[in-house]
Design a protein around this motif. Structure first.
Motif, PDB file in Angstrom:
ATOM      1  N   SER A 198       0.830  -1.211   0.000  1.00  0.00           N
ATOM      2  CA  SER A 198       0.000   0.000   0.000  1.00  0.00           C
ATOM      3  C   SER A 198       0.862   1.258   0.000  1.00  0.00           C
ATOM      4  O   SER A 198       0.544   2.232  -0.687  1.00  0.00           O
ATOM      5  N   ILE A 199       1.943   1.234   0.772  1.00  0.00           N
ATOM      6  CA  ILE A 199       2.881   2.361   0.772  1.00  0.00           C
ATOM      7  C   ILE A 199       3.475   2.543  -0.625  1.00  0.00           C
ATOM      8  O   ILE A 199       3.578   3.667  -1.139  1.00  0.00           O
ATOM      9  N   ASP A 200       3.846   1.428  -1.253  1.00  0.00           N
ATOM     10  CA  ASP A 200       4.403   1.480  -2.598  1.00  0.00           C
ATOM     11  C   ASP A 200       3.396   2.055  -3.595  1.00  0.00           C
ATOM     12  O   ASP A 200       3.736   2.908  -4.431  1.00  0.00           O
ATOM     13  N   ARG A 201       2.131   1.621  -3.504  1.00  0.00           N
ATOM     14  CA  ARG A 201       1.080   2.148  -4.396  1.00  0.00           C
ATOM     15  C   ARG A 201       0.893   3.650  -4.187  1.00  0.00           C
ATOM     16  O   ARG A 201       0.715   4.401  -5.143  1.00  0.00           O
ATOM     17  N   TYR A 202       0.930   4.083  -2.940  1.00  0.00           N
ATOM     18  CA  TYR A 202       0.755   5.508  -2.646  1.00  0.00           C
ATOM     19  C   TYR A 202       1.891   6.323  -3.263  1.00  0.00           C
ATOM     20  O   TYR A 202       1.663   7.377  -3.864  1.00  0.00           O
ATOM     21  N   LEU A 203       3.119   5.824  -3.129  1.00  0.00           N
ATOM     22  CA  LEU A 203       4.272   6.538  -3.693  1.00  0.00           C
ATOM     23  C   LEU A 203       4.188   6.594  -5.213  1.00  0.00           C
ATOM     24  O   LEU A 203       4.564   7.605  -5.834  1.00  0.00           O
ATOM     25  N   VAL A 204       3.700   5.505  -5.840  1.00  0.00           N
ATOM     26  CA  VAL A 204       3.552   5.486  -7.298  1.00  0.00           C
ATOM     27  C   VAL A 204       2.518   6.523  -7.738  1.00  0.00           C
ATOM     28  O   VAL A 204       2.734   7.286  -8.684  1.00  0.00           O
ATOM     29  N   VAL A 205       1.383   6.545  -7.049  1.00  0.00           N
ATOM     30  CA  VAL A 205       0.334   7.519  -7.368  1.00  0.00           C
ATOM     31  C   VAL A 205       0.840   8.944  -7.168  1.00  0.00           C
ATOM     32  O   VAL A 205       0.613   9.833  -7.994  1.00  0.00           O
ATOM     33  N   LEU A 206       1.548   9.153  -6.058  1.00  0.00           N
ATOM     34  CA  LEU A 206       2.076  10.488  -5.751  1.00  0.00           C
ATOM     35  C   LEU A 206       3.050  10.958  -6.828  1.00  0.00           C
ATOM     36  O   LEU A 206       3.002  12.107  -7.277  1.00  0.00           O
ATOM     37  N   ALA A 207       3.919  10.049  -7.258  1.00  0.00           N
ATOM     38  CA  ALA A 207       4.885  10.390  -8.296  1.00  0.00           C
ATOM     39  C   ALA A 207       4.184  10.671  -9.626  1.00  0.00           C
ATOM     40  O   ALA A 207       4.579  11.578 -10.379  1.00  0.00           O
TER      41      ALA A 207
END
Length: 338
Positions: free
Chosen positions: A140-149
């Motif tokens: 979930s942290i990884d998905r959030y960082l991808v979306v943020l980027a």
């Protein structure tokens, strides 16, 4: 209701919801009580539980082994998200491998496998509680960082397959530390009345206080903190995506990233569906005092089976939700001539 002493002066009988929860959940503590003999007379449960566990074991072992094989063998599957899925499958496979021992104990009504294996089994049993939600939190942290980027139109040079390996190793080490107290207290308890052996968590006196502390410990570290973190991340993720559509001319997430995000979300939702009743039963055991009844026994085993079932569901989710997994599965099943 407190434990009730039997007339012949043997150990008190497990009679409260807290006692029975501790003995049926697979995460049992020695509360110096014995299961009433009539509990073993429920023929339906005696037969049904091993069948359910056997199905979970067979399906989970086959599905998760296939996931591991596909990710390791197919070069295109070596992505950051799939690295976390790989470790999730390894954790589920590890649990399903030892499930036959739980089945044997259920059928024999005692523990014949010794002290060392008792510590191993109870450790893996608890590892199953913490590992799945830990890797899903990382995903979930990884998905959030991808979306943020994506929203900021930035690249993520640090998001590499090698970095995912290192993070996965750190998760394994962290969960081992979290589970360590259960490994220390795991042991074989011999009932002095009938010499029946049980693999339990043998807490020092006062047992009930230690039992409640262990349940609170599991509830906080294995559910409350990771689930809260995940909910906050997904709320922020949806908020940023909504703002991106309303306030920006930036392009939406591409189709592949959307699919991966949806897959992670559904895997998480299924995990919560399977594990939430287990953790809610912890709250019930800590806050109420229900008399053990056949209905309560059935509910307890259902909750345990539901939490175990999570270990065999994820491969089906990958096959249905991810095209690359589905194609890799099909290719693996193809019989090619020599």
């Amino acid at each position: 209701m407190e434990n009730v002493s039997v007339p012949d002066g043997s150990l008190p009988v497990c009679n409260s919801s807290e006692d029975f929860y501790s003995l049926t959940s697979g995460n049992r503590s020695d509360l110096n009580c014995t299961v009433p003999s009539e509990f073993y007379l429920y023929a339906d449960l005696y037969i049904l539980i091993p069948i359910i566990y056997s199905v979970i074991c067979a399906v989970g072992l086959t599905g998760n082994t296939a996931v591991i094989y596909v990710i390791l063998k197919a070069p295109r599957m070596k992505t950051v998200t799939n690295m976390f899925i790989l470790n999730l499958a390894i954790a589920d496979d590890l649990f399903t491998l030892v499930l036959p021992i739980n089945i044997a104990e259920h059928l024999l009504h005692h523990w014949p496998f010794g002290e060392v294996l008792c510590k191993v089994i109870l450790s893996i049993d608890h590892y199953n509680i913490f590992s799945s939600i830990s890797f899903l939190t990382v995903m979930s942290i990884d998905r959030y960082l991808v979306v943020l980027a994506t929203v900021r139109s930035k690249r993520m040079p640090y998001r590499t397959y090698r970095a995912a390996k290192i993070i996965s190793l750190c998760v394994w080490l962290l969960v081992i530390l979290v589970v360590m107290p259960f490994t220390v207290f795991a042991g074989v308890y011999v009932n002095p009345h009938d010499e029946r052996k049980s693999c339990v968590l043998s807490f020092p006196s006062p047992e009930r206080l230690w039992f409640k502390a262990s349940r609170i410990y599991t509830l906080i570290l294995g559910f409350a903190i990771p689930v809260s973190t995940i909910c906050i991340l997904y709320t922020m993720m949806l908020y940023k995506l909504r703002n991106m559509r309303l306030n920006s001319n930036a392009k939406a997430l591409d189709k592949a990233k959307k699919k991966v995000t949806i897959m992670v979300f559904i895997v998480l939702a299924v995990c919560l569906f399977c594990w939430t009743p287990f953790h809610l039963s912890t709250i019930v055991a800590l806050t109420t005092d229900l008399t053990t009844t056949p209905l309560l026994i059935g509910i307890s085993y259902f909750i345990t089976s539901l939490s175990y079932a999570n270990s065999c569901l994820n491969p089906f989710l990958y096959a249905f939700l991810d095209d690359s997994f589905r194609k890799a599965f099909k290719k693996m099943l193809e019989c090619k001539p020599a």
